[in-house]
Design a protein around this motif. Structure first.
Motif, PDB file in Angstrom:
ATOM      1  N   PRO A  82       0.800  -1.233   0.000  1.00  0.00           N
ATOM      2  CA  PRO A  82       0.000   0.000   0.000  1.00  0.00           C
ATOM      3  C   PRO A  82       0.836   1.290   0.000  1.00  0.00           C
ATOM      4  CG  PRO A  82      -0.869  -1.560   1.593  1.00  0.00           C
ATOM      5  CD  PRO A  82       0.451  -2.097   1.136  1.00  0.00           C
ATOM      6  N   SER A  83       2.083   1.216   0.478  1.00  0.00           N
ATOM      7  CA  SER A  83       2.912   2.425   0.514  1.00  0.00           C
ATOM      8  C   SER A  83       3.239   2.912  -0.899  1.00  0.00           C
ATOM      9  CB  SER A  83       4.202   2.174   1.300  1.00  0.00           C
ATOM     10  OG  SER A  83       5.088   1.386   0.536  1.00  0.00           O
ATOM     11  N   LEU A  84       3.160   2.008  -1.876  1.00  0.00           N
ATOM     12  CA  LEU A  84       3.446   2.388  -3.267  1.00  0.00           C
ATOM     13  C   LEU A  84       2.392   3.377  -3.787  1.00  0.00           C
ATOM     14  CD1 LEU A  84       4.351  -1.124  -4.669  1.00  0.00           C
ATOM     15  CD2 LEU A  84       5.897   0.829  -4.565  1.00  0.00           C
ATOM     16  N   LEU A  85       1.161   3.272  -3.253  1.00  0.00           N
ATOM     17  CA  LEU A  85       0.080   4.144  -3.714  1.00  0.00           C
ATOM     18  C   LEU A  85       0.378   5.608  -3.410  1.00  0.00           C
ATOM     19  CD1 LEU A  85      -2.888   1.879  -2.592  1.00  0.00           C
ATOM     20  CD2 LEU A  85      -2.215   2.365  -4.939  1.00  0.00           C
ATOM     21  N   LYS A  86       1.216   5.843  -2.407  1.00  0.00           N
ATOM     22  CA  LYS A  86       1.538   7.227  -2.032  1.00  0.00           C
ATOM     23  C   LYS A  86       2.807   7.717  -2.714  1.00  0.00           C
ATOM     24  CE  LYS A  86      -0.385   6.226   2.472  1.00  0.00           C
ATOM     25  NZ  LYS A  86       0.162   5.535   3.651  1.00  0.00           N
ATOM     26  N   ALA A  87       3.520   6.803  -3.372  1.00  0.00           N
ATOM     27  CA  ALA A  87       4.788   7.179  -4.025  1.00  0.00           C
ATOM     28  C   ALA A  87       4.507   7.932  -5.334  1.00  0.00           C
ATOM     29  CB  ALA A  87       5.598   5.925  -4.303  1.00  0.00           C
ATOM     30  N   PRO A  88       5.454   8.777  -5.780  1.00  0.00           N
ATOM     31  CA  PRO A  88       5.263   9.470  -7.068  1.00  0.00           C
ATOM     32  C   PRO A  88       5.053   8.456  -8.186  1.00  0.00           C
ATOM     33  CG  PRO A  88       7.249  10.253  -5.922  1.00  0.00           C
ATOM     34  CD  PRO A  88       6.754   9.060  -5.165  1.00  0.00           C
ATOM     35  N   LYS A 134       3.097   6.250  -8.256  1.00  0.00           N
ATOM     36  CA  LYS A 134       2.854   4.943  -7.606  1.00  0.00           C
ATOM     37  C   LYS A 134       3.991   3.952  -7.874  1.00  0.00           C
ATOM     38  CE  LYS A 134      -2.116   5.606  -7.791  1.00  0.00           C
ATOM     39  NZ  LYS A 134      -3.390   5.173  -8.363  1.00  0.00           N
ATOM     40  N   THR A 135       5.161   4.508  -7.963  1.00  0.00           N
ATOM     41  CA  THR A 135       6.320   3.683  -8.324  1.00  0.00           C
ATOM     42  C   THR A 135       7.472   3.943  -7.372  1.00  0.00           C
ATOM     43  OG1 THR A 135       5.707   3.740 -10.655  1.00  0.00           O
ATOM     44  CG2 THR A 135       7.992   3.213 -10.175  1.00  0.00           C
ATOM     45  N   GLU A 136       8.097   2.874  -6.980  1.00  0.00           N
ATOM     46  CA  GLU A 136       9.314   3.021  -6.193  1.00  0.00           C
ATOM     47  C   GLU A 136      10.487   2.501  -7.023  1.00  0.00           C
ATOM     48  OE1 GLU A 136      11.063   1.840  -1.812  1.00  0.00           O
ATOM     49  OE2 GLU A 136       8.922   2.227  -2.049  1.00  0.00           O
ATOM     50  N   VAL A 137      11.511   3.342  -7.137  1.00  0.00           N
ATOM     51  CA  VAL A 137      12.686   2.945  -7.902  1.00  0.00           C
ATOM     52  C   VAL A 137      13.859   2.799  -6.943  1.00  0.00           C
ATOM     53  CG1 VAL A 137      14.259   3.564  -9.778  1.00  0.00           C
ATOM     54  CG2 VAL A 137      11.837   4.158  -9.942  1.00  0.00           C
ATOM     55  N   ILE A 138      14.503   1.660  -6.995  1.00  0.00           N
ATOM     56  CA  ILE A 138      15.634   1.405  -6.099  1.00  0.00           C
ATOM     57  C   ILE A 138      16.883   1.187  -6.944  1.00  0.00           C
ATOM     58  CG2 ILE A 138      16.528  -0.079  -4.258  1.00  0.00           C
ATOM     59  CD1 ILE A 138      13.621  -1.126  -3.920  1.00  0.00           C
ATOM     60  N   LEU A 146      15.871  -1.273  -9.855  1.00  0.00           N
ATOM     61  CA  LEU A 146      14.636  -2.045  -9.733  1.00  0.00           C
ATOM     62  C   LEU A 146      13.490  -1.055  -9.599  1.00  0.00           C
ATOM     63  CD1 LEU A 146      13.271  -4.898  -8.952  1.00  0.00           C
ATOM     64  CD2 LEU A 146      13.567  -4.111  -6.617  1.00  0.00           C
ATOM     65  N   SER A 147      12.451  -1.237 -10.392  1.00  0.00           N
ATOM     66  CA  SER A 147      11.296  -0.370 -10.216  1.00  0.00           C
ATOM     67  C   SER A 147      10.045  -1.210  -9.972  1.00  0.00           C
ATOM     68  CB  SER A 147      11.135   0.591 -11.396  1.00  0.00           C
ATOM     69  OG  SER A 147      10.223   0.094 -12.326  1.00  0.00           O
ATOM     70  N   VAL A 148       9.289  -0.798  -8.975  1.00  0.00           N
ATOM     71  CA  VAL A 148       8.065  -1.497  -8.582  1.00  0.00           C
ATOM     72  C   VAL A 148       6.916  -0.505  -8.703  1.00  0.00           C
ATOM     73  CG1 VAL A 148       6.941  -2.833  -6.765  1.00  0.00           C
ATOM     74  CG2 VAL A 148       9.428  -2.822  -6.912  1.00  0.00           C
ATOM     75  N   SER A 149       5.961  -0.790  -9.599  1.00  0.00           N
ATOM     76  CA  SER A 149       4.819   0.108  -9.804  1.00  0.00           C
ATOM     77  C   SER A 149       3.528  -0.563  -9.365  1.00  0.00           C
ATOM     78  CB  SER A 149       4.671   0.477 -11.288  1.00  0.00           C
ATOM     79  OG  SER A 149       5.839   1.086 -11.750  1.00  0.00           O
ATOM     80  N   HIS A 150       2.696   0.216  -8.688  1.00  0.00           N
ATOM     81  CA  HIS A 150       1.388  -0.278  -8.268  1.00  0.00           C
ATOM     82  C   HIS A 150       0.392   0.086  -9.359  1.00  0.00           C
ATOM     83  CE1 HIS A 150      -2.062  -1.238  -5.903  1.00  0.00           C
ATOM     84  NE2 HIS A 150      -1.371  -1.388  -4.787  1.00  0.00           N
ATOM     85  N   ALA A 151      -0.190  -0.926 -10.005  1.00  0.00           N
ATOM     86  CA  ALA A 151      -1.125  -0.658 -11.104  1.00  0.00           C
ATOM     87  C   ALA A 151      -2.549  -1.049 -10.720  1.00  0.00           C
ATOM     88  CB  ALA A 151      -0.676  -1.406 -12.358  1.00  0.00           C
ATOM     89  N   GLY A 152      -2.881  -0.897  -9.463  1.00  0.00           N
ATOM     90  CA  GLY A 152      -4.248  -1.170  -9.019  1.00  0.00           C
ATOM     91  C   GLY A 152      -4.471  -2.625  -8.667  1.00  0.00           C
ATOM     92  N   THR A 153      -4.505  -3.476  -9.702  1.00  0.00           N
ATOM     93  CA  THR A 153      -4.761  -4.900  -9.445  1.00  0.00           C
ATOM     94  C   THR A 153      -3.495  -5.742  -9.504  1.00  0.00           C
ATOM     95  OG1 THR A 153      -5.291  -5.137 -11.772  1.00  0.00           O
ATOM     96  CG2 THR A 153      -7.143  -4.858 -10.268  1.00  0.00           C
TER      97      THR A 153
END
Ligand SMILES: [Zn+2]
Length: 170
Positions: free
Chosen positions: A7-13, A15-19, A38-45
């Protein structure tokens, strides 16, 4: 690398966290730290995972059993479905469990994504099926496995034995 709370990804710019990382991955034998993004994007489902990785892994040759270094440059991508039932797979009957494994990876929407584990899996998938130190590796060299010097030493010993005074017999 810390596990990412989904859920923290939803608040990220976006909705993506790049490491960006440069580190050793537990249980993976690498000459130098694994480098990449590494990039992790929240795409809803689902989560969309993308990475570019660079590593030099230490492998053991299938033929001669010598260790050698193998460079890996990979750009894995994966979709991980967010499913409220993701944690319950263990309780399902066997047949259904097999079925759920055939479907792609899934994660609970309020679960954690473990980047280190994911990277480890991607690197393992990228390893060559046949591990050869070089294409024409001839396997274990019988000559060097039994060095001829051993024979010389035996010969010297035999010589010495002949020169030693005999033990007095009683
Ligand atoms: Zn070899």
């Amino acid at each position: 690398m810390e596990p990412i709370y989904v859920p923290s990804l939803l608040k990220a710019p976006q909705k993506t966290e790049v490491i960006e990382f440069k580190q050793f991955i537990p249980e993976l034998d690498t000459l130098m730290p694994v480098r990449g993004t590494l990039s992790v994007s929240h795409a809803g489902t689902y989560l969309q995972i993308q990475a570019t990785l660079e590593a030099i892994v230490t492998l053991t040759c299938d033929r001669c059993l010598q260790q050698y270094n193998h460079r890996l440059n990979v750009s894995p991508e994966e979709v991980i479905w967010l499913d409220v039932n993701a944690d319950r797979f263990e309780d399902l009957p066997l047949e259904q469990e097999v079925l759920s494994e055939e479907l792609t990876e899934s994660l609970h929407p309020e679960g954690h994504f473990d980047p280190e584990k994911w990277l480890y899996e991607q690197l393992c998938l990228a390893l060559p099926h046949r591990k050869l130190c070089r294409q024409d590796c001839g396997g274990i060299d019988v000559e060097s496995a039994n060095p001829p010097t051993l024979d010389h030493r035996w010969a010297a010993l035999q010589d010495l034995k002949g020169k030693l005074p005999r033990e007095p017999t009683r």
